[in-house]
Design a protein around this motif. Structure first.
Motif, PDB file in Angstrom:
ATOM      1  N   THR B 223      26.817  -3.105 -10.859  1.00  0.00           N
ATOM      2  CA  THR B 223      27.114  -3.437 -12.257  1.00  0.00           C
ATOM      3  C   THR B 223      27.812  -4.791 -12.350  1.00  0.00           C
ATOM      4  O   THR B 223      28.203  -5.201 -13.428  1.00  0.00           O
ATOM      5  N   HIS B 224      27.984  -5.439 -11.197  1.00  0.00           N
ATOM      6  CA  HIS B 224      28.653  -6.745 -11.178  1.00  0.00           C
ATOM      7  C   HIS B 224      27.814  -7.739 -10.373  1.00  0.00           C
ATOM      8  O   HIS B 224      27.232  -7.374  -9.350  1.00  0.00           O
ATOM      9  N   ASP B 225      27.796  -8.988 -10.827  1.00  0.00           N
ATOM     10  CA  ASP B 225      27.066 -10.023 -10.092  1.00  0.00           C
ATOM     11  C   ASP B 225      27.576 -10.141  -8.654  1.00  0.00           C
ATOM     12  O   ASP B 225      26.814 -10.409  -7.730  1.00  0.00           O
ATOM     13  N   ALA B 226      28.880  -9.923  -8.470  1.00  0.00           N
ATOM     14  CA  ALA B 226      29.473 -10.088  -7.146  1.00  0.00           C
ATOM     15  C   ALA B 226      29.307  -8.844  -6.291  1.00  0.00           C
ATOM     16  O   ALA B 226      29.856  -8.778  -5.190  1.00  0.00           O
ATOM     17  N   SER B 227      28.562  -7.853  -6.796  1.00  0.00           N
ATOM     18  CA  SER B 227      28.284  -6.624  -6.043  1.00  0.00           C
ATOM     19  C   SER B 227      29.607  -5.974  -5.618  1.00  0.00           C
ATOM     20  O   SER B 227      30.597  -6.035  -6.365  1.00  0.00           O
ATOM     21  N   ILE B 228      29.668  -5.379  -4.455  1.00  0.00           N
ATOM     22  CA  ILE B 228      30.893  -4.701  -4.014  1.00  0.00           C
ATOM     23  C   ILE B 228      32.023  -5.708  -3.794  1.00  0.00           C
ATOM     24  O   ILE B 228      33.203  -5.357  -3.827  1.00  0.00           O
ATOM     25  N   GLY B 229      31.673  -6.989  -3.591  1.00  0.00           N
ATOM     26  CA  GLY B 229      32.693  -8.023  -3.437  1.00  0.00           C
ATOM     27  C   GLY B 229      33.590  -8.128  -4.653  1.00  0.00           C
ATOM     28  O   GLY B 229      34.741  -8.567  -4.554  1.00  0.00           O
ATOM     29  N   TYR B 230      33.096  -7.705  -5.824  1.00  0.00           N
ATOM     30  CA  TYR B 230      33.864  -7.757  -7.072  1.00  0.00           C
ATOM     31  C   TYR B 230      35.186  -7.007  -6.942  1.00  0.00           C
ATOM     32  O   TYR B 230      36.197  -7.416  -7.504  1.00  0.00           O
ATOM     33  N   PHE B 231      35.162  -5.898  -6.181  1.00  0.00           N
ATOM     34  CA  PHE B 231      36.346  -5.043  -6.132  1.00  0.00           C
ATOM     35  C   PHE B 231      37.378  -5.549  -5.131  1.00  0.00           C
ATOM     36  O   PHE B 231      38.553  -5.215  -5.228  1.00  0.00           O
ATOM     37  N   ALA B 232      36.959  -6.386  -4.190  1.00  0.00           N
ATOM     38  CA  ALA B 232      37.854  -6.958  -3.173  1.00  0.00           C
ATOM     39  C   ALA B 232      38.803  -5.903  -2.635  1.00  0.00           C
ATOM     40  O   ALA B 232      40.011  -6.124  -2.548  1.00  0.00           O
ATOM     41  N   SER B 233      38.263  -4.738  -2.298  1.00  0.00           N
ATOM     42  CA  SER B 233      39.117  -3.620  -1.916  1.00  0.00           C
ATOM     43  C   SER B 233      38.632  -2.998  -0.605  1.00  0.00           C
ATOM     44  O   SER B 233      37.504  -2.520  -0.519  1.00  0.00           O
ATOM     45  N   PRO B 234      39.483  -2.994   0.419  1.00  0.00           N
ATOM     46  CA  PRO B 234      39.099  -2.351   1.681  1.00  0.00           C
ATOM     47  C   PRO B 234      38.749  -0.878   1.474  1.00  0.00           C
ATOM     48  O   PRO B 234      37.858  -0.351   2.141  1.00  0.00           O
ATOM     49  N   ALA B 235      39.438  -0.209   0.537  1.00  0.00           N
ATOM     50  CA  ALA B 235      39.172   1.213   0.319  1.00  0.00           C
ATOM     51  C   ALA B 235      37.758   1.412  -0.215  1.00  0.00           C
ATOM     52  O   ALA B 235      37.004   2.276   0.260  1.00  0.00           O
ATOM     53  N   VAL B 236      37.378   0.598  -1.203  1.00  0.00           N
ATOM     54  CA  VAL B 236      36.029   0.693  -1.774  1.00  0.00           C
ATOM     55  C   VAL B 236      34.982   0.406  -0.692  1.00  0.00           C
ATOM     56  O   VAL B 236      33.974   1.097  -0.573  1.00  0.00           O
ATOM     57  N   GLU B 237      35.245  -0.624   0.126  1.00  0.00           N
ATOM     58  CA  GLU B 237      34.290  -0.969   1.184  1.00  0.00           C
ATOM     59  C   GLU B 237      34.137   0.177   2.182  1.00  0.00           C
ATOM     60  O   GLU B 237      33.030   0.466   2.655  1.00  0.00           O
ATOM     61  N   THR B 238      35.257   0.821   2.493  1.00  0.00           N
ATOM     62  CA  THR B 238      35.196   1.938   3.439  1.00  0.00           C
ATOM     63  C   THR B 238      34.334   3.070   2.889  1.00  0.00           C
ATOM     64  O   THR B 238      33.491   3.641   3.601  1.00  0.00           O
ATOM     65  N   VAL B 239      34.542   3.397   1.619  1.00  0.00           N
ATOM     66  CA  VAL B 239      33.739   4.448   0.994  1.00  0.00           C
ATOM     67  C   VAL B 239      32.262   4.058   1.032  1.00  0.00           C
ATOM     68  O   VAL B 239      31.391   4.863   1.410  1.00  0.00           O
ATOM     69  N   ALA B 240      31.982   2.809   0.682  1.00  0.00           N
ATOM     70  CA  ALA B 240      30.586   2.357   0.655  1.00  0.00           C
ATOM     71  C   ALA B 240      29.969   2.473   2.041  1.00  0.00           C
ATOM     72  O   ALA B 240      28.854   2.984   2.196  1.00  0.00           O
ATOM     73  N   VAL B 241      30.692   1.999   3.076  1.00  0.00           N
ATOM     74  CA  VAL B 241      30.159   2.034   4.443  1.00  0.00           C
ATOM     75  C   VAL B 241      29.859   3.477   4.849  1.00  0.00           C
ATOM     76  O   VAL B 241      28.782   3.783   5.372  1.00  0.00           O
TER      77      VAL B 241
END
Ligand SMILES: [K+]
Ligand SMILES: [K+]
Lengths: 481, 481
Positions: B223-241
């Motif tokens: 939902t963001h042009d910056a994709s998951i980078g928009y959230f700049a959050s290690p927690a979000v990245e961990t969930v995604a991975v």
């Protein structure tokens, strides 16, 4: 492992290589060029080294293990590349890596170069480059096969590791020595016929001889920077096209056709048929695209250039009349694709070989039919006969290894500083023993870094030995025997 | 051929698709966005079209031939791509080709886009794009499998044509309907767990739901042009991975592990082991190269970005936190290579699939051993058992078709105007259902010509249906039946 014996065999080859240097010495003396001396020490050195190795190992057992053959062949090609670089470095002053690149490119019949200004070089050097390709083409190994038995050493293991093409067990005649002599007689005959044809087409005797050596070997070195384009002669191009095609057909098929005097034998061979269909299909497609987008005035002219370049690339010769790297649209990439297919097995051409690609394509089409008839037993067939499942499996294994090698070497080549597309084409042209690439390596590897040149050297050797020989001696299983 | 019956089945799917449009309508109404109306006509139209097709064919015989299944599946995906484009074109004003591209990219879970400025778009549209991916991920087909028997139609033929992965005959439970329901229960469960985890990691409920839909489907829309980078959050990245990895593992393995409550089942599966080894090997290599050449301060940071991008690419999700197209050295090309491998068979991931690549590599290594022991009978083994030669053959056939398709589409893409390297990556990212490419298509296909977008649409459909389904219905043998 029978190291002294392996050394002795490699020594014989080194000795033979030394003797071949008599030819460029003779050329230099004939034309009164002082550079003939550059070959003197390499000749004596190779002969001396070879004799030492031979004397050291000749009293050992006279039979090689199956796997020993791979080591002999790999060591031989590495040694040959090094010995070949000797006169180029110490005599003609090329940097060590450049000399190794040029020498390896010669003996592997790749034909990529780091030298420019060919037209002004001494003829002894020009002849030497051409000769490297000619001996590399059919392989000094096969020459050795014809000689070794005289020395009391059997050579089937060498033939397995060296002979190009998937049908390694296929022999022309029951006796291996006889096979090797027949192959060389064919090779020599084709070369003489080619030289004569070039001369009749208008080349000087020197150029005719030189280009016959790099045509029949599908090597692609020339005595002119402009390659075959230098002659600007339809007659010369026709001769080149005919002999490149002949050189890329399985020599066993030549033998069958000529010994029985039935030219139709060529068309009875499934691989040769597929090869010719591939060539003429590509010529038609490329001729039409060139006419539409390449600024050609007529279809006859675009077809002429398409024919020459397609044959040059698919046979992995790499001669040029025009620079296909600057052709429009998808044509440069298509030509790089074609170089992966290469010529027929058992020829001097490089690449994956038509027979293997044909089997892969047939398996793909079979898989489509299998989906429609999921319970049918559909055998893989070629030329009306079922393909031995073991041969088919080895083709797929080979395919996987070839592609993996290509992919990894491309990454290394990018690491060595080439742009991705240039790296892709540099590895393709080296691994497929073609010669010209795209972009930075379209005409020469001169500007590539030393690391890049060494990767190309590795790729050329891997390609010339059809990947497997090198991978076998790099495998832990080989050394665990 | 039973055309009316085929039409009836496709009609049921169109009807189901129409019903799913209730969701974006609800989202629009909830957020008070007038754009909910853009979905009204497509919903009614799809339902109407579906009902007509169903009524026209429902009185026909209720059994599909083996090959009919391929036609149903291909027609369904083409129709779904067209219906999905309807609200994008007529409602939101995208050009027809752009709408088709975006819709196909959604349902095939590719995730490449032609839209920029996502952050300012109506939520109904954003949700719709995510939902396309979610339904495409497990395949509306499988949903249909669970529903069709209620309507009296057997569906094993559809499952054969649609289910990803080489082991098409492998069913979780004896009854097909049960299998489909189990798959969907797993899929739904994973999605809800993923949404909850994203929310706990700090996303808004809307973002959490939207990204769970494109994570579990390995779709990659954001939902963001910056994709998951928009959230700049290690927690979000961990969930995604974590959830990308789970989505790329064979759902049959999930079922086995969860129904037996033995997590070690995952590691007992040879494909899952190879998949995880591949992921962590690549992360290590890329993390080190990034640290040395990518301007990273520490190995922890470079490993974090390497982990996210490798998992995103190998699972063919295509989320981004950084732009790997601008990574140094060979890394961009390596990531494109990895996308060819893809996830495990029987998952929502794209690519050739780990099991097939593993079998190809094993056959290559076997071929090396075969050279050392030319007379040994060496069987191809996987996880301690011999591989059925018919399965192995079908893998090699598939491989040949996939590579040929890739090579030919790349030529077409160059013809459509892309530079060779960009074309290579555009076709790879479409065929492997990845999303991002290199160069011109690193973040968006917006600047690609209409012809190029249509080629990408074809590549996405070919990839989603694992090439064979489309090639089957294009083959003369199919229509000759
Ligand atoms: K060559
Ligand atoms: K994706």
């Amino acid at each position: 492992m029978r190291l002294p014996l392996i050394g002795a065999i490699v020594g014989v080859y080194a000795l033979l290589f030394g003797l071949t240097l008599l030819a460029p010495i003779a050329v230099g003396l004939w034309y009164g060029e002082p550079q003939w001396r550059h070959f003197l020490w390499p000749m004596l050195g190779s002969i001396g080294l070879g004799a030492l190795l031979w004397l050291g190992g000749r009293h050992q057992a006279r039979t090689l293990g199956v796997a020993d053959g791979y080591l002999v062949v790999a060591l031989f090609w590495i040694l040959l590349s090094l010995l070949g670089a000797w006169p180029l470095h110490l005599g003609f002053g090329l940097a060590p890596v450049d000399a190794l690149f040029e020498s390896t490119s010669g003996v592997t019949t790749t034909g990529a170069t780091v030298i420019s200004g060919l037209d002004t070089l001494p003829r002894a050097l020009l002849f030497y480059r051409q000769q490297l390709q000619w001996f590399g083409g059919m392989g000094l190994i096969v020459l050795g096969l014809a000689v070794m038995p005289l020395l009391g050493i059997g050579g089937m293991q060498l033939y397995r590791a060296e002979a190009p093409g998937p049908l390694k067990e296929e022999k022309l005649t029951p006796r291996l020595t006889q096979t090797a002599r027949t192959l060389w007689a064919l090779y020599l005959g084709l070369t003489l016929a080619c030289a004569l044809a070039y001369w009749l087409a208008g080349m000087t005797p020197f150029d005719a001889l030189c280009h016959s050596l790099s045509t029949v070997s599908t090597g692609g070195f020339s005595t002119h920077d402009a390659s075959i384009g230098y002659f600007a002669s339809p007659a010369v191009e026709t001769v080149a096209v005919c002999f490149m095609l002949l050189a890329a057909i399985n020599f066993a098929v030549h033998y069958a056709a000529w010994s029985s005097r039935e030219p139709m034998r060529y068309l009875r061979d499934a691989e040769t048929r597929a090869f010719l269909a591939l060539v003429f299909g590509c010529v038609l497609l490329i001729g039409v695209v060139l006419r539409l987008e390449g600024g050609y005035e007529g279809l006859d002219e675009s077809l002429r250039d398409a024919l020459f370049e397609v044959v040059s690339v698919v046979t992995s010769t790499g001669f040029g009349t025009v620079d296909f790297a600057h052709w429009p649209d998808f044509l440069p990439i298509l030509l790089i694709y074609i170089s992966f297919i290469g010529g027929c097995g058992g020829s001097t051409a490089g690449g994956i070989k038509v027979l293997r690609v044909l089997l892969m394509v047939k398996q793909g089409l079979l898989e489509i039919r299998q989906q429609i008839h999921p319970h049918a037993l559909l055998p893989l067939r070629l030329g009306g006969r079922s393909v031995d499942p073991r041969l088919a499996r080895s083709v797929w294994g080979f395919f996987a290894l070839y592609l993996t090698t290509f992919a990894l070497l491309t990454l290394l080549m990018i690491h060595a500083g080439l742009a991705p597309l240039d790296a892709f084409s540099a590895v393709a042209t080296s691994l497929n023993n073609l010669g010209p690439g795209l972009g930075e390596v379209a005409t020469s590897f001169a500007t590539v870094s030393d690391l890049g040149k060494l990767i190309a050297v590795g790729a050329m050797l891997l390609g010339r030995l059809e990947v497997l020989t090198i991978l076998v001696i790099l495998s832990p299983a080989f050394w665990r025997r």
